[in-house]
Design a protein around this motif. Sequence first.
Motif, PDB file in Angstrom:
ATOM      1  N   ARG A  57     -20.829  23.203  20.137  1.00  0.00           N
ATOM      2  CA  ARG A  57     -22.221  23.661  20.263  1.00  0.00           C
ATOM      3  C   ARG A  57     -22.490  24.197  21.674  1.00  0.00           C
ATOM      4  O   ARG A  57     -23.121  25.242  21.858  1.00  0.00           O
ATOM      5  CB  ARG A  57     -23.188  22.517  19.951  1.00  0.00           C
ATOM      6  N   TRP A  58     -22.030  23.431  22.653  1.00  0.00           N
ATOM      7  CA  TRP A  58     -22.242  23.806  24.060  1.00  0.00           C
ATOM      8  C   TRP A  58     -21.577  25.149  24.367  1.00  0.00           C
ATOM      9  O   TRP A  58     -22.183  26.028  25.001  1.00  0.00           O
ATOM     10  CB  TRP A  58     -21.691  22.699  24.938  1.00  0.00           C
ATOM     11  N   ALA A  59     -20.322  25.310  23.932  1.00  0.00           N
ATOM     12  CA  ALA A  59     -19.586  26.543  24.219  1.00  0.00           C
ATOM     13  C   ALA A  59     -20.219  27.738  23.511  1.00  0.00           C
ATOM     14  O   ALA A  59     -20.328  28.835  24.088  1.00  0.00           O
ATOM     15  CB  ALA A  59     -18.122  26.383  23.804  1.00  0.00           C
ATOM     16  N   ARG A  60     -20.669  27.547  22.276  1.00  0.00           N
ATOM     17  CA  ARG A  60     -21.290  28.655  21.529  1.00  0.00           C
ATOM     18  C   ARG A  60     -22.605  29.067  22.160  1.00  0.00           C
ATOM     19  O   ARG A  60     -22.922  30.258  22.230  1.00  0.00           O
ATOM     20  CB  ARG A  60     -21.505  28.247  20.075  1.00  0.00           C
ATOM     21  N   GLU A  61     -23.396  28.109  22.613  1.00  0.00           N
ATOM     22  CA  GLU A  61     -24.676  28.432  23.241  1.00  0.00           C
ATOM     23  C   GLU A  61     -24.499  29.294  24.483  1.00  0.00           C
ATOM     24  O   GLU A  61     -25.352  30.120  24.802  1.00  0.00           O
ATOM     25  CB  GLU A  61     -25.417  27.149  23.604  1.00  0.00           C
ATOM     26  N   ARG A  62     -23.382  29.103  25.170  1.00  0.00           N
ATOM     27  CA  ARG A  62     -23.149  29.826  26.419  1.00  0.00           C
ATOM     28  C   ARG A  62     -22.160  30.978  26.271  1.00  0.00           C
ATOM     29  O   ARG A  62     -21.868  31.675  27.240  1.00  0.00           O
ATOM     30  CB  ARG A  62     -22.645  28.846  27.492  1.00  0.00           C
ATOM     31  N   GLY A  63     -21.643  31.177  25.093  1.00  0.00           N
ATOM     32  CA  GLY A  63     -20.717  32.278  24.862  1.00  0.00           C
ATOM     33  C   GLY A  63     -19.372  32.088  25.526  1.00  0.00           C
ATOM     34  O   GLY A  63     -18.663  33.062  25.795  1.00  0.00           O
ATOM     35  N   PHE A  64     -18.985  30.827  25.755  1.00  0.00           N
ATOM     36  CA  PHE A  64     -17.706  30.565  26.413  1.00  0.00           C
ATOM     37  C   PHE A  64     -16.550  30.754  25.427  1.00  0.00           C
ATOM     38  O   PHE A  64     -16.606  30.260  24.293  1.00  0.00           O
ATOM     39  CB  PHE A  64     -17.664  29.147  26.973  1.00  0.00           C
ATOM     40  N   LYS A  65     -15.514  31.429  25.884  1.00  0.00           N
ATOM     41  CA  LYS A  65     -14.326  31.671  25.055  1.00  0.00           C
ATOM     42  C   LYS A  65     -13.078  30.964  25.583  1.00  0.00           C
ATOM     43  O   LYS A  65     -12.012  31.054  24.978  1.00  0.00           O
ATOM     44  CB  LYS A  65     -14.051  33.177  24.968  1.00  0.00           C
ATOM     45  N   SER A  66     -13.211  30.268  26.694  1.00  0.00           N
ATOM     46  CA  SER A  66     -12.082  29.504  27.232  1.00  0.00           C
ATOM     47  C   SER A  66     -12.621  28.263  27.930  1.00  0.00           C
ATOM     48  O   SER A  66     -13.665  28.323  28.592  1.00  0.00           O
ATOM     49  CB  SER A  66     -11.246  30.342  28.208  1.00  0.00           C
ATOM     50  N   LEU A  67     -11.918  27.143  27.752  1.00  0.00           N
ATOM     51  CA  LEU A  67     -12.350  25.877  28.328  1.00  0.00           C
ATOM     52  C   LEU A  67     -11.159  25.133  28.913  1.00  0.00           C
ATOM     53  O   LEU A  67     -10.077  25.097  28.314  1.00  0.00           O
ATOM     54  CB  LEU A  67     -12.989  24.986  27.257  1.00  0.00           C
ATOM     55  N   ILE A  68     -11.372  24.512  30.067  1.00  0.00           N
ATOM     56  CA  ILE A  68     -10.424  23.546  30.601  1.00  0.00           C
ATOM     57  C   ILE A  68     -10.835  22.182  30.066  1.00  0.00           C
ATOM     58  O   ILE A  68     -11.994  21.779  30.201  1.00  0.00           O
ATOM     59  CB  ILE A  68     -10.415  23.556  32.136  1.00  0.00           C
ATOM     60  N   VAL A  69      -9.904  21.488  29.437  1.00  0.00           N
ATOM     61  CA  VAL A  69     -10.167  20.190  28.818  1.00  0.00           C
ATOM     62  C   VAL A  69      -9.629  19.092  29.727  1.00  0.00           C
ATOM     63  O   VAL A  69      -8.426  19.068  30.036  1.00  0.00           O
ATOM     64  CB  VAL A  69      -9.511  20.087  27.428  1.00  0.00           C
ATOM     65  N   VAL A  70     -10.498  18.185  30.153  1.00  0.00           N
ATOM     66  CA  VAL A  70     -10.113  17.107  31.055  1.00  0.00           C
ATOM     67  C   VAL A  70     -10.216  15.777  30.307  1.00  0.00           C
ATOM     68  O   VAL A  70     -11.297  15.404  29.841  1.00  0.00           O
ATOM     69  CB  VAL A  70     -11.007  17.072  32.311  1.00  0.00           C
ATOM     70  N   THR A  71      -9.112  15.084  30.202  1.00  0.00           N
ATOM     71  CA  THR A  71      -9.092  13.735  29.647  1.00  0.00           C
ATOM     72  C   THR A  71      -7.784  13.076  30.057  1.00  0.00           C
ATOM     73  O   THR A  71      -6.920  13.706  30.668  1.00  0.00           O
ATOM     74  CB  THR A  71      -9.250  13.751  28.109  1.00  0.00           C
TER      75      THR A  71
END
Length: 234
Positions: A133-147
């Motif tokens: 939801r967060w990525a779609r709202e902002r139009g993000f197409k790439s994410l760094i995943v931290v865990t």
Amino acid sequence: MSLQPDDRSPNRRAARPRGWLRAAIVASMALAFVAAAIGFVGFLSQLRGVETNPPRNADGIVVLTGGSSRVSDAMELLAAGYGQRLLISGVHPTNDASDISRSLPDSQRLLSCCVDLDRSAVNTRSNAAETRRWARERGFKSLIVVTSNYHMPRAIVELSHAMPDVTLIPFSVVGDRWRDEPWWTSGATFRLLLSEYAKYVAAEVRVRLADVGLDLTSDLGEPALRRATTAQAN
């Protein structure tokens, strides 16, 4: 007159099927154990033992809460310009930005301008839904995943299934305990890995079934969808 038992007697004939059944069960259990052991080794091979900087920047950064230093490492990546904004997913409902700022006093400026908090996620699957939801709202197409490194395989399974059109760049957080001693020397770490491996396998099975249209569970408050396999499915 021969006193040898007759192999054709009812008792002897009944014993043979039972013997074959026991052998089949033992063989099946042995094969299942070998398959699980091989899978566990493959799972371990995915876990990074050292932290390395992401190979490139991304539109955003998401950190899944639950392990030590995950949030601080994500803030460092944000401060270094690896992403435009940071989503902290899985924040306790009673916590707010001020609680995080007290633990990370040097990050006050970033917290006020570039950090979003997700308080609704309660597990890895809901982390994925909220991140989508967060990525779609902002139009993000790439994410760094931290865990954490042990959690990363399952996190990528869930996130890639929720967002097949978003590029995911893993950043595995390696805890001090992992660095200080081999995992096989610690009973607690070994149990943690076994538990995480079981959850990882369950997530893989559920996702694969969903990809062929057997998604029998609701999608975290959204309408359940029975999807056929598509070229985008992961």
